[in-house]
Design a protein around this motif. Structure first.
Motif, PDB file in Angstrom:
ATOM      1  N   ALA A  20       8.706  -3.469 -11.855  1.00 52.59           N
ATOM      2  CA  ALA A  20       8.247  -3.207 -13.215  1.00 52.59           C
ATOM      3  C   ALA A  20       7.053  -2.256 -13.206  1.00 52.59           C
ATOM      4  CB  ALA A  20       7.888  -4.517 -13.909  1.00 52.59           C
ATOM      5  N   ALA A  21       6.167  -2.409 -12.217  1.00 48.22           N
ATOM      6  CA  ALA A  21       5.005  -1.529 -12.102  1.00 48.22           C
ATOM      7  C   ALA A  21       5.432  -0.095 -11.820  1.00 48.22           C
ATOM      8  CB  ALA A  21       4.071  -2.038 -10.996  1.00 48.22           C
ATOM      9  N   VAL A  22       6.420   0.081 -10.929  1.00 48.88           N
ATOM     10  CA  VAL A  22       6.919   1.430 -10.617  1.00 48.88           C
ATOM     11  C   VAL A  22       7.527   2.065 -11.860  1.00 48.88           C
ATOM     12  CG1 VAL A  22       8.638   2.715  -9.288  1.00 48.88           C
ATOM     13  CG2 VAL A  22       7.292   0.936  -8.168  1.00 48.88           C
ATOM     14  N   LEU A  23       8.322   1.299 -12.596  1.00 50.03           N
ATOM     15  CA  LEU A  23       8.950   1.823 -13.808  1.00 50.03           C
ATOM     16  C   LEU A  23       7.898   2.183 -14.856  1.00 50.03           C
ATOM     17  CD1 LEU A  23      11.945  -0.684 -14.090  1.00 50.03           C
ATOM     18  CD2 LEU A  23      12.050   1.696 -13.377  1.00 50.03           C
ATOM     19  N   LEU A  24       6.906   1.308 -15.050  1.00 47.91           N
ATOM     20  CA  LEU A  24       5.864   1.577 -16.038  1.00 47.91           C
ATOM     21  C   LEU A  24       5.046   2.806 -15.645  1.00 47.91           C
ATOM     22  CD1 LEU A  24       4.276   0.741 -18.559  1.00 47.91           C
ATOM     23  CD2 LEU A  24       2.887  -0.760 -17.103  1.00 47.91           C
ATOM     24  N   ALA A  25       4.667   2.892 -14.359  1.00 45.75           N
ATOM     25  CA  ALA A  25       3.879   4.041 -13.895  1.00 45.75           C
ATOM     26  C   ALA A  25       4.670   5.337 -14.042  1.00 45.75           C
ATOM     27  CB  ALA A  25       3.468   3.829 -12.438  1.00 45.75           C
ATOM     28  N   SER A  26       5.952   5.294 -13.722  1.00 42.11           N
ATOM     29  CA  SER A  26       6.785   6.496 -13.837  1.00 42.11           C
ATOM     30  C   SER A  26       6.913   6.924 -15.291  1.00 42.11           C
ATOM     31  CB  SER A  26       8.163   6.239 -13.230  1.00 42.11           C
ATOM     32  OG  SER A  26       8.059   5.946 -11.844  1.00 42.11           O
ATOM     33  N   LEU A  27       7.024   5.963 -16.201  1.00 41.79           N
ATOM     34  CA  LEU A  27       7.105   6.278 -17.629  1.00 41.79           C
ATOM     35  C   LEU A  27       5.803   6.899 -18.122  1.00 41.79           C
ATOM     36  CD1 LEU A  27       8.702   6.080 -20.280  1.00 41.79           C
ATOM     37  CD2 LEU A  27       7.749   3.788 -20.600  1.00 41.79           C
ATOM     38  N   ILE A  28       4.669   6.336 -17.706  1.00 41.85           N
ATOM     39  CA  ILE A  28       3.363   6.885 -18.099  1.00 41.85           C
ATOM     40  C   ILE A  28       3.194   8.304 -17.559  1.00 41.85           C
ATOM     41  CG2 ILE A  28       0.858   6.641 -17.812  1.00 41.85           C
ATOM     42  CD1 ILE A  28       1.301   3.595 -17.722  1.00 41.85           C
ATOM     43  N   ALA A  29       3.531   8.492 -16.266  1.00 39.89           N
ATOM     44  CA  ALA A  29       3.395   9.814 -15.653  1.00 39.89           C
ATOM     45  C   ALA A  29       4.295  10.833 -16.354  1.00 39.89           C
ATOM     46  CB  ALA A  29       3.731   9.744 -14.167  1.00 39.89           C
ATOM     47  N   ALA A  30       5.530  10.418 -16.676  1.00 34.80           N
ATOM     48  CA  ALA A  30       6.456  11.327 -17.355  1.00 34.80           C
ATOM     49  C   ALA A  30       5.936  11.714 -18.738  1.00 34.80           C
ATOM     50  CB  ALA A  30       7.835  10.673 -17.469  1.00 34.80           C
ATOM     51  N   ALA A  31       5.392  10.746 -19.475  1.00 38.25           N
ATOM     52  CA  ALA A  31       4.882  11.020 -20.816  1.00 38.25           C
ATOM     53  C   ALA A  31       3.673  11.956 -20.768  1.00 38.25           C
ATOM     54  CB  ALA A  31       4.517   9.713 -21.516  1.00 38.25           C
TER      55      ALA A  31
ATOM     56  N   PHE B 144      10.020   6.935  -8.204  1.00 35.23           N
ATOM     57  CA  PHE B 144      11.066   5.970  -8.522  1.00 35.23           C
ATOM     58  C   PHE B 144      11.830   5.467  -7.296  1.00 35.23           C
ATOM     59  CE2 PHE B 144      15.224   4.782 -10.372  1.00 35.23           C
ATOM     60  CZ  PHE B 144      14.796   3.860 -11.307  1.00 35.23           C
ATOM     61  N   THR B 145      12.731   6.279  -6.767  1.00 30.57           N
ATOM     62  CA  THR B 145      13.703   5.799  -5.782  1.00 30.57           C
ATOM     63  C   THR B 145      13.043   5.214  -4.534  1.00 30.57           C
ATOM     64  OG1 THR B 145      15.245   7.494  -6.543  1.00 30.57           O
ATOM     65  CG2 THR B 145      15.736   6.438  -4.431  1.00 30.57           C
ATOM     66  N   VAL B 146      12.246   6.007  -3.824  1.00 26.03           N
ATOM     67  CA  VAL B 146      11.650   5.545  -2.567  1.00 26.03           C
ATOM     68  C   VAL B 146      10.599   4.467  -2.828  1.00 26.03           C
ATOM     69  CG1 VAL B 146      10.403   6.269  -0.497  1.00 26.03           C
ATOM     70  CG2 VAL B 146      12.152   7.757  -1.467  1.00 26.03           C
ATOM     71  N   ALA B 147       9.893   4.570  -3.957  1.00 30.02           N
ATOM     72  CA  ALA B 147       8.903   3.544  -4.299  1.00 30.02           C
ATOM     73  C   ALA B 147       9.584   2.192  -4.503  1.00 30.02           C
ATOM     74  CB  ALA B 147       8.139   3.949  -5.554  1.00 30.02           C
ATOM     75  N   LEU B 148      10.730   2.189  -5.181  1.00 30.75           N
ATOM     76  CA  LEU B 148      11.473   0.939  -5.357  1.00 30.75           C
ATOM     77  C   LEU B 148      11.956   0.396  -4.016  1.00 30.75           C
ATOM     78  CD1 LEU B 148      13.638   1.730  -8.528  1.00 30.75           C
ATOM     79  CD2 LEU B 148      11.630   0.248  -8.395  1.00 30.75           C
ATOM     80  N   LEU B 149      12.429   1.290  -3.145  1.00 29.02           N
ATOM     81  CA  LEU B 149      12.905   0.867  -1.820  1.00 29.02           C
ATOM     82  C   LEU B 149      11.765   0.231  -1.017  1.00 29.02           C
ATOM     83  CD1 LEU B 149      14.970   0.784   0.491  1.00 29.02           C
ATOM     84  CD2 LEU B 149      14.292   3.120   1.071  1.00 29.02           C
ATOM     85  N   ILE B 150      10.611   0.891  -0.977  1.00 24.42           N
ATOM     86  CA  ILE B 150       9.483   0.347  -0.210  1.00 24.42           C
ATOM     87  C   ILE B 150       8.984  -0.954  -0.845  1.00 24.42           C
ATOM     88  CG2 ILE B 150       7.106   0.783   0.548  1.00 24.42           C
ATOM     89  CD1 ILE B 150       7.801   3.706   0.835  1.00 24.42           C
TER      90      ILE B 150
ATOM     91  N   TRP C  16       0.807  -1.225   0.000  1.00 20.08           N
ATOM     92  CA  TRP C  16       0.000   0.000   0.000  1.00 20.08           C
ATOM     93  C   TRP C  16       0.843   1.279   0.000  1.00 20.08           C
ATOM     94  CZ3 TRP C  16       0.595   3.339   4.112  1.00 20.08           C
ATOM     95  CH2 TRP C  16       1.215   2.822   5.251  1.00 20.08           C
ATOM     96  N   ALA C  17       2.051   1.197   0.552  1.00 20.62           N
ATOM     97  CA  ALA C  17       2.878   2.408   0.657  1.00 20.62           C
ATOM     98  C   ALA C  17       3.730   2.655  -0.582  1.00 20.62           C
ATOM     99  CB  ALA C  17       3.780   2.319   1.889  1.00 20.62           C
ATOM    100  N   VAL C  18       3.797   1.693  -1.507  1.00 19.48           N
ATOM    101  CA  VAL C  18       4.679   1.852  -2.668  1.00 19.48           C
ATOM    102  C   VAL C  18       4.322   3.078  -3.507  1.00 19.48           C
ATOM    103  CG1 VAL C  18       5.501   0.779  -4.803  1.00 19.48           C
ATOM    104  CG2 VAL C  18       5.209  -0.612  -2.743  1.00 19.48           C
ATOM    105  N   PRO C  19       3.031   3.311  -3.835  1.00 17.39           N
ATOM    106  CA  PRO C  19       2.721   4.455  -4.711  1.00 17.39           C
ATOM    107  C   PRO C  19       2.630   5.802  -3.999  1.00 17.39           C
ATOM    108  CG  PRO C  19       0.706   3.239  -4.253  1.00 17.39           C
ATOM    109  CD  PRO C  19       1.825   2.495  -3.577  1.00 17.39           C
ATOM    110  N   MET C  20       3.094   5.885  -2.761  1.00 18.97           N
ATOM    111  CA  MET C  20       2.965   7.136  -2.010  1.00 18.97           C
ATOM    112  C   MET C  20       4.031   8.169  -2.366  1.00 18.97           C
ATOM    113  SD  MET C  20       2.058   5.703   1.815  1.00 18.97           S
ATOM    114  CE  MET C  20       2.418   7.289   2.546  1.00 18.97           C
ATOM    115  N   ALA C  21       5.186   7.715  -2.837  1.00 15.74           N
ATOM    116  CA  ALA C  21       6.356   8.605  -2.906  1.00 15.74           C
ATOM    117  C   ALA C  21       6.518   9.262  -4.272  1.00 15.74           C
ATOM    118  CB  ALA C  21       7.615   7.809  -2.564  1.00 15.74           C
ATOM    119  N   THR C  22       6.984  10.515  -4.266  1.00 22.62           N
ATOM    120  CA  THR C  22       7.340  11.258  -5.476  1.00 22.62           C
ATOM    121  C   THR C  22       8.861  11.364  -5.564  1.00 22.62           C
ATOM    122  OG1 THR C  22       5.324  12.586  -5.537  1.00 22.62           O
ATOM    123  CG2 THR C  22       7.247  13.515  -6.608  1.00 22.62           C
ATOM    124  N   ASP C  23       9.421  11.111  -6.745  1.00 20.70           N
ATOM    125  CA  ASP C  23      10.874  11.203  -6.938  1.00 20.70           C
ATOM    126  C   ASP C  23      11.210  12.543  -7.571  1.00 20.70           C
ATOM    127  OD1 ASP C  23      13.570  10.886  -7.985  1.00 20.70           O
ATOM    128  OD2 ASP C  23      13.339   8.791  -7.421  1.00 20.70           O
TER     129      ASP C  23
END
Length: 432
Positions: free
Chosen positions: A380-391, A358-364, A142-149
């Protein structure tokens, strides 16, 4: 006749000159570090998906250290437990600066970014829990998507060559600082197991000594470096994640300057360690954390299994809903006025950009899911979500870049070349 009350400055308006200088220095380092971070993440992904992936895994899992002190860690764990402690120490000094002399020092200025950041943590976590519950998945992430890089977000801005005004960048930085505090609290409270109270007590004793050294104005790296390493090692052996030691020491460092000082201990420490954190510690962590196998099958797992799907939706949709709606309602509730040169579309674009976790989400993610297979899906989910958000953020920000360029040029014009932008001198003349 009584003087009329001074009008409250607009939300996302012109920053005070000292605050803008401090934020500009921090963001300059973060931007450079973000580009290195981006390169490290791309390198990790390429390396992990080549015939030499076994070499990557062997290097990441290679153990070394001092077993007698309970410090026999893999290279990957040295990066997450050791190098990221430097990152969190710098984050602690930034949070302390914000609380003492920055945007968070008064309730009136702190309310909006804090409400936005808290909503930007609660809504993604709630969305993750809803998705995982509906799909019968684990609630552990639950805490993985909380952080902003912030570094990754600034790297995206640098690649886009946007001219984002200082107030928008400062708002993004404040969101990330509050996010970091929330993340470290989550790590300390929810990812602590098998406490060793003797080691924990010794770590707290070390922090008290650290505080006393600051309180009595003791200077000299030979005091602080050995003490800091000892506190970190004791915290690691206590069962509390070692990065907590970093943020604790950052919060203890004195932020205010004594008479005759050109820089406070927190400023000196941040000046020395910020480049190390942004340019070395975080990129090396990314190098050993972002190397996941990418295939059609693995992407299918991300979009069909409840845990990784919850992470993607939490970062991409939850961050937008939390930050944008939280900010909008807070502005309406406090009757603040949005800067007339900006629009709510700009706040929305920042909320989208904050979905880069990215960073803290991967750590958690590593802490929440010890099983390697599940961890790979979460990464993989963190990377995909970060790519979508960046685009998505790229599309929104580039559409408004003409407005940003005009504001950026106005707030940086210095016709008399005295080192202070003209807009600040005009504001000073009006106040006088």
């Amino acid at each position: 006749m009584a003087a009329a009350p001074r009008e409250r400055p607009p939300f996302l308006g012109l920053l005070p000159w000292p605050e803008r200088n401090a934020i500009s220095r921090a963001l300059r380092t973060e931007t450079t570090g973000g580009l290195v971070l981006l390169a490290a993440a791309v390198l990790a992904l390429i390396w992990a998906n080549t015939p030499w992936s076994s070499a990557y895994e062997s290097l990441r899992d290679f153990h070394f250290g001092i077993p007698a002190l309970g410090l026999d860690l893999s290279v990957g764990h040295w990066a997450s437990d050791g190098l990221l402690t430097v990152f969190f120490l710098v984050a602690g000094t930034e949070l302390k600066r914000e609380l003492v002399v920055g945007e968070l020092r008064t309730p009136a200025t702190a309310a909006l970014p804090v409400i936005a950041a808290v909503c930007g943590m609660i809504v993604p976590a709630a969305l993750y829990l809803a998705v995982s519950s509906a799909g019968g998945g684990s609630h552990a992430g639950w805490a993985v998507p909380m952080a902003t890089d912030i570094a990754f977000a600034l790297a995206v801005l640098a690649v886009l060559s946007t001219h984002l005004p200082a107030a928008l960048r400062a708002f993004l930085l404040t969101l990330a600082v509050v996010d970091d505090l929330g993340a470290i609290l989550v790590i300390a409270v929810f990812f602590t197991s098998g406490l060793n109270f003797a080691a924990l007590g010794a770590a707290f004793a070390g922090l008290l000594v650290f505080y006393a050294l600051q309180r009595f104005r003791i200077r000299g790296w030979w005091w602080y470096v050995p003490l800091g390493i000892a506190i970190w090692a004791l915290m690691y052996n206590s069962g509390v994640h070692a990065t907590v030691a970093g943020v604790a020491m950052g919060l203890i460092l004195r932020t205010t300057r004594d008479k005759g000082e050109t820089a406070s201990p927190a400023e000196r420490t941040s000046h020395l360690l910020h480049p190390v954190s942004a340019g070395v510690a975080v990129p090396l962590f990314a190098l050993f954390a972002a190397g996941v196998s990418v295939s059609v099958a693995s992407l299918g797992e991300v979009l069909t299994r409840p845990e990784p799907l919850g992470v993607v939706l939490g970062l991409v949709i939850g961050k937008i809903l939390g930050i944008f709606l939280g900010t909008y309602l807070a502005v309406r509730f406090t009757r603040a006025q949005l800067n007339p040169d900006l629009a709510w579309a700009d706040v929305f674009a920042l909320a989208v950009l904050a979905g880069i976790g990215f960073t803290v989400a991967l750590l958690i993610g590593e802490l929440a899911f010890p099983d390697p297979a599940t961890t790979e899906h979460i990464k993989a989910a963190v990377l995909l979500a970060s790519l979508i958000a960046a685009a998505l953020a790229a599309l929104l920000l580039k559409r408004r870049n003409g407005v940003y360029r005009r504001l950026y040029e106005e707030e940086n014009r210095d016709d008399d070349q005295d080192g202070i932008p003209d807009v600040y001198q005009r504001a000073r003349a009006v106040d006088g």
